[in-house]
Design a protein around this motif. Structure first.
Motif, PDB file in Angstrom:
ATOM      1  N   PHE A   1       0.828  -1.205   0.000  1.00 48.84           N
ATOM      2  CA  PHE A   1       0.000   0.000   0.000  1.00 48.84           C
ATOM      3  C   PHE A   1       0.866   1.261   0.000  1.00 48.84           C
ATOM      4  N   ARG A   2       1.852   1.309   0.836  1.00 48.42           N
ATOM      5  CA  ARG A   2       2.694   2.505   0.923  1.00 48.42           C
ATOM      6  C   ARG A   2       3.474   2.723  -0.368  1.00 48.42           C
ATOM      7  N   GLU A   3       3.882   1.635  -0.996  1.00 46.61           N
ATOM      8  CA  GLU A   3       4.643   1.761  -2.231  1.00 46.61           C
ATOM      9  C   GLU A   3       3.819   2.459  -3.311  1.00 46.61           C
ATOM     10  N   GLN A   4       2.565   2.090  -3.451  1.00 48.91           N
ATOM     11  CA  GLN A   4       1.699   2.719  -4.444  1.00 48.91           C
ATOM     12  C   GLN A   4       1.492   4.200  -4.127  1.00 48.91           C
ATOM     13  N   ILE A   7       4.705   5.988  -5.165  1.00 45.73           N
ATOM     14  CA  ILE A   7       4.812   6.090  -6.623  1.00 45.73           C
ATOM     15  C   ILE A   7       3.846   7.142  -7.158  1.00 45.73           C
ATOM     16  N   ARG A   8       2.627   7.141  -6.675  1.00 46.61           N
ATOM     17  CA  ARG A   8       1.638   8.133  -7.118  1.00 46.61           C
ATOM     18  C   ARG A   8       2.118   9.546  -6.781  1.00 46.61           C
ATOM     19  N   HIS A  42      12.454   3.060 -14.492  1.00 51.57           N
ATOM     20  CA  HIS A  42      12.036   1.664 -14.667  1.00 51.57           C
ATOM     21  C   HIS A  42      11.273   1.174 -13.443  1.00 51.57           C
ATOM     22  N   LYS A  43      11.813   1.440 -12.266  1.00 49.02           N
ATOM     23  CA  LYS A  43      11.149   1.019 -11.019  1.00 49.02           C
ATOM     24  C   LYS A  43       9.765   1.662 -10.883  1.00 49.02           C
ATOM     25  N   LEU A  44       9.634   2.893 -11.362  1.00 50.28           N
ATOM     26  CA  LEU A  44       8.337   3.567 -11.286  1.00 50.28           C
ATOM     27  C   LEU A  44       7.333   2.977 -12.271  1.00 50.28           C
ATOM     28  N   GLN A  50      -0.857   2.093 -15.830  1.00 46.39           N
ATOM     29  CA  GLN A  50      -1.119   3.532 -15.777  1.00 46.39           C
ATOM     30  C   GLN A  50       0.189   4.327 -15.730  1.00 46.39           C
ATOM     31  N   HIS A  51       1.139   3.869 -14.939  1.00 44.98           N
ATOM     32  CA  HIS A  51       2.418   4.574 -14.816  1.00 44.98           C
ATOM     33  C   HIS A  51       3.222   4.466 -16.106  1.00 44.98           C
ATOM     34  N   LYS A  52       3.173   3.320 -16.750  1.00 45.15           N
ATOM     35  CA  LYS A  52       3.850   3.156 -18.040  1.00 45.15           C
ATOM     36  C   LYS A  52       3.259   4.118 -19.068  1.00 45.15           C
TER      37      LYS A  52
END
Length: 80
Positions: A1-4, A7-8, A42-44, A50-52
């Motif tokens: 959850f925190r990772e998303q 990233i957002r 790349h990690k993002l 959606q991020h791609k």
């Protein structure tokens, strides 16, 4: 959850812009910085479509191609 969430926030804050600028040959950026920028981007992109799509819509493919093309022109890479 925190990772998303992280990233957002990375995308919403506009932090990807300087990373993409680091890939441009118009800026005098050391190669190790360009490499790290590609790794971070790349990690993002990995977590989701959606991020791609966001990265692609901002021209990431062209920036990476420009960066790699510039690297292939270096004299140190040419074999004699």
């Amino acid at each position: 959850f925190r990772e998303q969430t992280f990233i957002r926030a990375f995308f919403e804050s506009g932090t990807i812009v300087p990373l993409m600028h680091a890939l441009s040959v118009d800026y005098d950026v050391p190669d190790d910085v360009r490499c790290l920028a590609i790794l971070v981007l790349h990690k993002l992109a990995v977590p989701g479509r959606q991020h791609k799509e966001i990265l692609c819509s901002r021209g990431i493919i062209g920036r990476i191609l420009e960066c790699v093309s510039d690297g292939l022109q270096w004299e140190t890479l040419k074999v004699g």
